[in-house]
Design a protein around this motif. Structure first.
Motif, mmCIF file in Angstrom:
data_model
loop_
_atom_site.group_PDB
_atom_site.id
_atom_site.type_symbol
_atom_site.label_atom_id
_atom_site.label_comp_id
_atom_site.label_asym_id
_atom_site.label_seq_id
_atom_site.Cartn_x
_atom_site.Cartn_y
_atom_site.Cartn_z
ATOM 1 N N ALA A 574 26.891 6.823 58.236
ATOM 2 C CA ALA A 574 26.500 7.396 59.518
ATOM 3 C C ALA A 574 25.363 6.585 60.119
ATOM 4 N N SER A 575 25.440 6.327 61.417
ATOM 5 C CA SER A 575 24.441 5.535 62.152
ATOM 6 C C SER A 575 24.105 4.227 61.443
ATOM 7 N N GLY A 576 25.093 3.628 60.831
ATOM 8 C CA GLY A 576 24.898 2.320 60.218
ATOM 9 C C GLY A 576 24.151 2.351 58.893
ATOM 10 N N ARG A 577 23.803 3.582 58.408
ATOM 11 C CA ARG A 577 23.119 3.644 57.119
ATOM 12 C C ARG A 577 24.112 3.419 55.988
ATOM 13 N N THR A 578 23.721 2.619 55.034
ATOM 14 C CA THR A 578 24.584 2.434 53.876
ATOM 15 C C THR A 578 24.065 3.326 52.744
ATOM 16 N N GLY A 579 24.863 3.452 51.718
ATOM 17 C CA GLY A 579 24.447 4.295 50.596
ATOM 18 C C GLY A 579 24.156 3.445 49.381
ATOM 19 N N SER A 580 23.175 3.850 48.610
ATOM 20 C CA SER A 580 22.933 3.145 47.358
ATOM 21 C C SER A 580 22.449 4.150 46.324
ATOM 22 N N TRP A 581 22.981 4.033 45.129
ATOM 23 C CA TRP A 581 22.679 5.004 44.090
ATOM 24 C C TRP A 581 22.241 4.268 42.831
ATOM 25 N N LYS A 582 21.121 4.692 42.284
ATOM 26 C CA LYS A 582 20.692 4.127 41.003
ATOM 27 C C LYS A 582 21.062 5.130 39.922
#
Length: 823
Positions: A574-582
């Motif tokens: 959404a709105s160009g946000r990417t996801g990242s998970w540690k």
RNA sequence: GGGCCCGUGGUCUAGUGGUUAUGACAACGCCCUUACAAGGCGUGGAUCACCGGUUCAAAUCCGGUCGGGCCCA
């Protein structure tokens, strides 16, 4: 090229959110998804698992929920009147702990009414967060009829059911061993106990038999010697066989009981542990409870509700358990009765939330009788359709283990109160009338209450007549186990007590969807209630899904550091946000997972497509994006391609002339659709979605679209009708999985939304099995031709010579010649 | 310690007695073909965890071993 009416180049998470927001703020929401029991359609009530609000919602639970929504939407599509309720489970110890932590004050230091008020305020904040996530993942619940398990209406149903079962003799009071947390001062359930490792002292104590023989017994709980009921050795242990049948003298001072016990054999004794002699006390552990019950021994009460020693412990009376242990060791040492003391790491049972060591002590509690009704329950269970069938085994296995009644009373506050009062002489009880919610700890019995004999449950008369004869009545201060509330959910949503006319039509409840981890609680207790109360199975269908696991197949938990928050997946992209998970991997190292775009539609598609229901599923955001966002792109572009061609006036009636390749793809489509219809009816989400995905991303675009392209550009009516009819009906069948995607495409192209279809699209439009039989040949021929072009170094749209059409495809000669530019 | 479930290409997955074991992702090769390169087409790649049994025939049924998971103690 004509301008496509779907202007976006592809499906995006931002587009999804725009559509979603419009959808939920639409005033027509209730008309679309609300429950109307008078519609005359077949009623399908879903007993939605009411989530417990606790801040964030677990991704595995959200995934499960989205599949329940798929069922709700697919049943609507099949023409049923669906009630998909939105409930929130708000009773319980969790919210009490949250409030205690927030204000740094223990529950019992508050006024009870003030504390309840604080809990209610706090849980309301969490509840709103749940509602938001529910909408974000696209649930089509009847939000207007939201129910809360701590509401007056819901609690009234719980209390009425208690009263009814009490009068029927199915609820009893008894003094039995229970797990008790002396710090929180409440009984807790098995499910709330956790085991942690602690260093404790294993003390070897010298005992003496009646003949004066010295026997060493090892224990970590020397303070419980005063509650010793028997001493046991293993039947095969030759070292001690001569002692069996003799008496042994307790090595400590006791009061109000014999100072000796018998020595017996018992198979649960571990000969290799310590000296191989076991003292069985009320109650050191669950094995002690079992031995006491098995041998019919009368338990001693060694520890009181404050966690202090009772008078039977003689000199230890009044001490806290921990101090009593130190004290008894000291005095045994002085008497020379200690053989040795070892420091040992040992598993100690503690309460899950408070981490307080728990005790098993005798308490007078309320129980629902259950051991006598197991066979009848099994008969009812046989009538229920389980999806998948094998998960029924979880329930049957659990029922094998049922050997004691269900303790339902708790000494907490933010729960439903037990609706009962006691007469001054404690021989009679007053039970509130059905349909009212009462708080006996601060209220008098309401008018209309009944007076019963406490033991025999014989009806003595009405409270209004007898109140003057009962002396000063005392209200019960205890509350119910939260499962006592939760296990009414199907009755509540089906209209029990409140809407008798609906209940007649809606019970047994059509569907119980849930995770397998709560089969032994929620499902079991619900079925127990419907058998006790109504002598009926509680459900027509029970759908049991697996658990959401981390990408390596482990259960997600805070302590492992492998959890994934639902919102981070739904908002990814959404709105160009990417996801990242540690996430911690199996080797303990952090692994970073990344994704660019997921959103609710892709997430739902993944859950629907990736594994059969009932299996545990691994949640890996990278994989969700890689495998399923492309499917949405593909389907979107088929629709976008179609959107540049005019929609024929009458999509519902089949044109008199259709080209052979159009009749072919329509036949394939009809076959796909009848499979999908069958699968939706059978609650088989996986098979329905797979069938749609395979058709929509495979044979339709790769084979038929390539054949029909030229004709479409030339304005051919047969091809235009075919593609639009397929896209429209496909989206209707697909809408349970990806509602906003389907809604957007169909409302843009056809002025009516796929999510509003309330009758499965009719098939067959054209269904010619002879044509379907050619599908393999067609696909093989196309692949072979593409391969030949490739081998010859030609581009796919270049003409090619020397290819002959197989004889079974002779009817397709013109089509295939044009498609591949055969010369 | 007990019960239950699971083990299929690198990864995930379909498949409960019968052609050459399904599909997806990843890999590799080719292609910007008037919907889609966030695409398309094609190519490799698995003795179905291991051992034994039943059967004309086993990934599938039975027994055992090993490994993983969940629940209970």
């Amino acid at each position: 090229m004509a301008k496509p009416r779907l202007p976006e180049k592809r499906w995006t998470v931002d587009l999804e959110k725009r559509i979603q927001e419009a959808h939920y703020s639409d005033s027509g929401y209730d008309l679309r998804y609300g429950f109307n029991p008078d519609s005359g359609k077949e009623i399908f009530v879903i007993d939605t698992p009411p989530p417990y609000p606790s801040g964030t919602w677990h991704i595995g639970a959200v995934a499960q929920y989205s599949m329940i929504d798929v069922i709700a939407r697919s049943q609507r599509l099949l023409g049923k009147e669906v009630f998909f309720p939105w409930g929130v489970d708000r009773n319980g110890i969790n919210i009490e702990f949250t409030v205690e932590k927030k204000h740094g004050k223990k529950m019992r230091t508050y006024d009870r009414g003030d504390f309840i008020h604080l809990c209610r305020e706090t849980i309301e904040e969490f509840t709103q967060a749940m509602r938001d996530t529910a909408a974000r993942v696209g649930l089509s619940c009847d939000f207007a009829r939201e129910y809360l398990t701590d509401s007056t209406e819901y609690r009234a149903v719980t209390q009425s059911i208690f009263s009814k079962l009490f009068k029927m003799g199915e609820i009893i009071e008894d003094l039995r061993p229970n797990i008790y947390d002396p710090v929180e001062k409440t009984t807790i359930a098995d499910a709330e106990v956790e085991r942690i490792n602690r260093i404790s002292k294993l003390v070897d104590i010298k005992w003496q038999t009646e003949d004066g023989e010295e026997v060493i017994i090892s224990t970590t709980r020397p303070e419980l010697i005063c509650a010793c009921g028997i001493v046991a050795v293993h039947p095969d242990d030759d070292r001690y066989s001569h002692l069996v049948g003799k008496k042994i003298i307790l090595p400590v001072e006791v009061e109000g009981r014999d100072n000796f016990v018998n020595i017996v054999t018992h198979p649960s004794v571990k000969s290799e542990f310590g000296s191989g002699v076991l003292m069985v006390c009320s109650f050191g552990d669950q094995n002690d409870v079992a031995v006491f019950r098995e041998l019919g021994l009368k338990p001693f009460q060694a520890i009181d509700l404050d966690g202090c020693m009772t008078s039977i412990s003689g000199p230890l009376t009044g001490m806290k358990v921990k101090d009593a242990r130190e004290s008894v060791i000291e005095s045994l040492e002085q008497q020379g009765r200690i053989h040795q003391i070892q420091e040992k790491e040992q598993e100690v049972p503690v309460s899950e939330r408070g981490k307080n060591p728990v005790e098993t002590i005798l308490l007078k509690e309320w129980y629902v009788r259950q051991t006598h009704i197991q066979e009848r329950m099994k008969e009812h269970i046989e009538e229920i359709n389980f999806v998948p069938p094998r998960n029924k085994q979880f329930l049957l296995d659990w029922m094998q283990n049922i050997s004691i009644d269900w303790p339902i009373s708790r000494r907490r506050w933010y729960h439903t109160e037990i609706p009962i009062w006691y007469s001054e002489d404690e021989s009679k009880v007053i039970v509130a009338p059905s349909g009212t919610y009462v708080q006996p700890w601060r209220e008098e019995p309401p008018s209309g209450s009944d007076v019963l004999d406490r033991e025999s449950r014989e009806m003595l008369g009405s409270w209004d007549e007898l109140k003057d004869d009962l002396g000063k009545v005392v209200g019960e201060s205890k509350v119910f186990d939260t499962w006592m509330d939760s296990s009414n959910s199907n009755l509540f949503v089906s209209g029990y007590l409140n809407q008798p006319d609906v209940f007649d039509k809606a019970f047994p409840t059509s569907l119980r969807p849930q995770g397998k981890e709560i089969v032994r609680t929620w499902l079991y207790y619900t079925l127990l209630k419907s058998t006790l109360l109504l002598d009926k199975p509680g459900f027509s269908n029970v759908w049991i899904d697996g658990l959401g696991m981390d990408p390596w197949g482990r259960k997600m938990s805070k302590s492992l550091g492998n959890g994934i928050d639902a919102d981070t997946v739904l908002e990814c992209g959404a709105s160009g946000r990417t996801g990242s998970w540690k996430i911690k991997g199996t080797d303990g190292k952090q692994v970073q997972l990344k994704a660019n775009k997921i959103g609710s539609e892709c997430f739902r598609l993944w859950k629907a497509c990736d594994a059969q229901v009932g299996d545990d599923f691994h949640i890996n955001p990278e994989e969700i994006e890689a495998k399923y966002f492309g499917v949405l792109t593909k389907l979107f572009n088929v629709a976008r391609f179609a959107s540049q061609f005019e929609v024929p006036d009458d999509l519902d009636s089949t044109p008199s002339h259709l080209n052979i390749e159009d009749r072919w793809i329509l036949s394939e489509f009809s076959m796909c659709m009848s499979q999908v219809q069958e699968n939706w009816s059978a609650l088989d989400i996986y098979s329905a979605t797979q069938a749609l995905k395979n058709f929509g991303t495979g044979i339709l675009p790769s084979h038929w679209l390539e054949m029909a392209k030229t004709r479409l550009y030339d304005g051919d009516q047969s091809a235009a009708w075919t593609i639009h009819r397929i896209v429209r009906d496909f989206m209707a069948a697909f809408s349970p999985v990806c509602p906003f995607f389907s809604h957007h495409i169909t409302s843009t192209l056809y002025e009516s939304s796929a999510v509003d279809v309330r009758k499965f699209p009719e098939t067959p439009i054209v269904c010619d099995s002879d044509l379907c039989a050619l599908s393999n040949s067609i696909q093989e021929f196309n692949s072979a031709t593409w391969k030949q072009k490739k081998d010859a170094g030609l581009s796919l749209n270049a003409p090619i010579e020397g290819i002959s059409i197989p004889t079974d495809l002779v009817d397709f000669t013109d089509v295939l010649t044009a498609m591949h530019k055969l010369e």
